[in-house]
Design an enzyme around this catalytic site. Sequence first.
Site, PDB file in Angstrom:
ATOM      1  N   LEU A  43     -44.010 -14.154 -23.524  1.00  0.00           N
ATOM      2  CA  LEU A  43     -43.070 -15.293 -23.101  1.00  0.00           C
ATOM      3  C   LEU A  43     -44.534 -16.041 -22.396  1.00  0.00           C
ATOM      4  O   LEU A  43     -44.963 -15.252 -21.576  1.00  0.00           O
ATOM      5  CB  LEU A  43     -42.009 -14.781 -21.859  1.00  0.00           C
ATOM      6  CG  LEU A  43     -40.622 -14.268 -22.550  1.00  0.00           C
ATOM      7  CD1 LEU A  43     -39.925 -14.247 -21.384  1.00  0.00           C
ATOM      8  CD2 LEU A  43     -40.174 -14.724 -23.985  1.00  0.00           C
ATOM      9  N   LYS A  44     -44.605 -17.308 -22.872  1.00  0.00           N
ATOM     10  CA  LYS A  44     -45.020 -18.283 -22.245  1.00  0.00           C
ATOM     11  C   LYS A  44     -44.434 -19.547 -21.788  1.00  0.00           C
ATOM     12  O   LYS A  44     -43.222 -19.604 -21.718  1.00  0.00           O
ATOM     13  CB  LYS A  44     -45.981 -19.256 -23.547  1.00  0.00           C
ATOM     14  CG  LYS A  44     -47.060 -17.935 -23.980  1.00  0.00           C
ATOM     15  CD  LYS A  44     -47.760 -19.179 -25.580  1.00  0.00           C
ATOM     16  CE  LYS A  44     -48.178 -17.972 -26.135  1.00  0.00           C
ATOM     17  NZ  LYS A  44     -48.214 -19.131 -27.382  1.00  0.00           N
ATOM     18  N   LYS A  45     -45.422 -19.923 -21.059  1.00  0.00           N
ATOM     19  CA  LYS A  45     -44.650 -20.989 -19.282  1.00  0.00           C
ATOM     20  C   LYS A  45     -43.428 -22.437 -20.958  1.00  0.00           C
ATOM     21  O   LYS A  45     -42.850 -21.989 -20.201  1.00  0.00           O
ATOM     22  CB  LYS A  45     -45.906 -21.488 -18.552  1.00  0.00           C
ATOM     23  CG  LYS A  45     -45.245 -22.084 -17.809  1.00  0.00           C
ATOM     24  CD  LYS A  45     -43.751 -21.598 -17.153  1.00  0.00           C
ATOM     25  CE  LYS A  45     -43.147 -22.677 -15.909  1.00  0.00           C
ATOM     26  NZ  LYS A  45     -41.861 -21.933 -15.676  1.00  0.00           N
ATOM     27  N   VAL A  46     -44.265 -22.515 -20.981  1.00  0.00           N
ATOM     28  CA  VAL A  46     -43.738 -23.314 -22.031  1.00  0.00           C
ATOM     29  C   VAL A  46     -43.916 -23.142 -23.822  1.00  0.00           C
ATOM     30  O   VAL A  46     -44.435 -22.657 -24.789  1.00  0.00           O
ATOM     31  CB  VAL A  46     -45.159 -24.890 -22.704  1.00  0.00           C
ATOM     32  CG1 VAL A  46     -44.339 -26.073 -22.901  1.00  0.00           C
ATOM     33  CG2 VAL A  46     -44.642 -25.133 -21.271  1.00  0.00           C
ATOM     34  N   THR A  47     -42.741 -23.183 -24.239  1.00  0.00           N
ATOM     35  CA  THR A  47     -41.791 -22.400 -25.548  1.00  0.00           C
ATOM     36  C   THR A  47     -41.313 -23.797 -26.076  1.00  0.00           C
ATOM     37  O   THR A  47     -40.700 -24.624 -25.932  1.00  0.00           O
ATOM     38  CB  THR A  47     -40.849 -21.654 -25.027  1.00  0.00           C
ATOM     39  OG1 THR A  47     -40.585 -20.978 -24.285  1.00  0.00           O
ATOM     40  CG2 THR A  47     -40.535 -21.005 -27.152  1.00  0.00           C
TER      41      THR A  47
END
Length: 345
Positions: free
Chosen positions: A338-342
Amino acid sequence: MSTQMWNEILEQPAVLESCGRVNEKVLREIVTEVSRRNIQSVIIAARGTSDHAAVYGKYVIEYELGIPVSLAAPSIFTIYKKKLKLPGTLVIGISQSGKAADVLEVLKNAGESGALTVSITNDPNSPLATGAMYHLYCNAGLEKSVAATKTFTAEIFLIAQLVAEWGQNSLFKKELGQLPQNLFKGLDTDAIKMKMERYRFIQECFVLARGINYAVALESALKIQESTYVRAKAYATSDFYHGPFAMIEKDMPVIVYAPDGPSFVDVMQMIKRLKENLVDLIVVSNVNEAIELGNCNFKIPQTSNDLLSPFYNAVIAQMLACELAVIKGLNPDQPRGLKKVTITL
Ligand code: AGP
């Protein structure tokens, strides 16, 4: 292990206090425009945690204002390239980063189709903040943990404030004004850490609630999924009877949010039914009758208004997920994959 997620959870009283303060003027401006346009329906677009804030928004707007709210299907605009007829409609886009491309597309199309548009973000320079007619600012400070916590409560706080202003409900405004200082009242963080030990090896669980706390059940399950990789699934208690109940097996605890209020009787019936089936119950409540039936329980403060319990329940949901991750030896700030901004379309 000290985590960003835990630190950010602890910032919430200050975040709510400041986000209430910085948006006072724009809240009044939005309500003036809402009256001028005689708004009769609301659509909310959002993803992930922000989408759960949208579910809270649906309940609080319909309960307080009697105005119907639907959650947007962004693909109508982004994939199918269709238009909606939107005069007399308020369209709210919620995105912590303010970069959600699909939410932006919904707002852009809505504005062109005659709607009043409002965004809620934690970045005043983001495309969503600048692309909507009005912007409500979470003012939560940088959120470093991938798991959103303080931005979620800021989003629902802003929606509640908008509704209190829109309905000219001075009691609700007062209750919201007192919420930041009460948010951690009676909270025993050491007990949360200790109580979660028992669940170190769980792989699956269910999360249940009813009414306005359905939003918290969804958010609680998402926090557990991304922080602990436990397969957590949320249901409204009413839906859980219609099939999912059959999935329950040994070592599959059920978390139930059961605050005092109009939904309590219904949720209590589910608690009793689960108990009869020997389910391991984690009860989050402010009613002793429910708390006593939990194999593990978390007490929240008494609330004068059903619209306030989601704030207290959200804090427990976040702490419970964060602690379970740490107990499992995981880092909730950096979940795998996962990344902070999707960005989605
Ligand atoms: C939250 O814990 C999740 N990591 C995720 O749902 C997150 O809230 C979402 O991706 C954020 O999108 P947004 O910036 O458009 O709100």
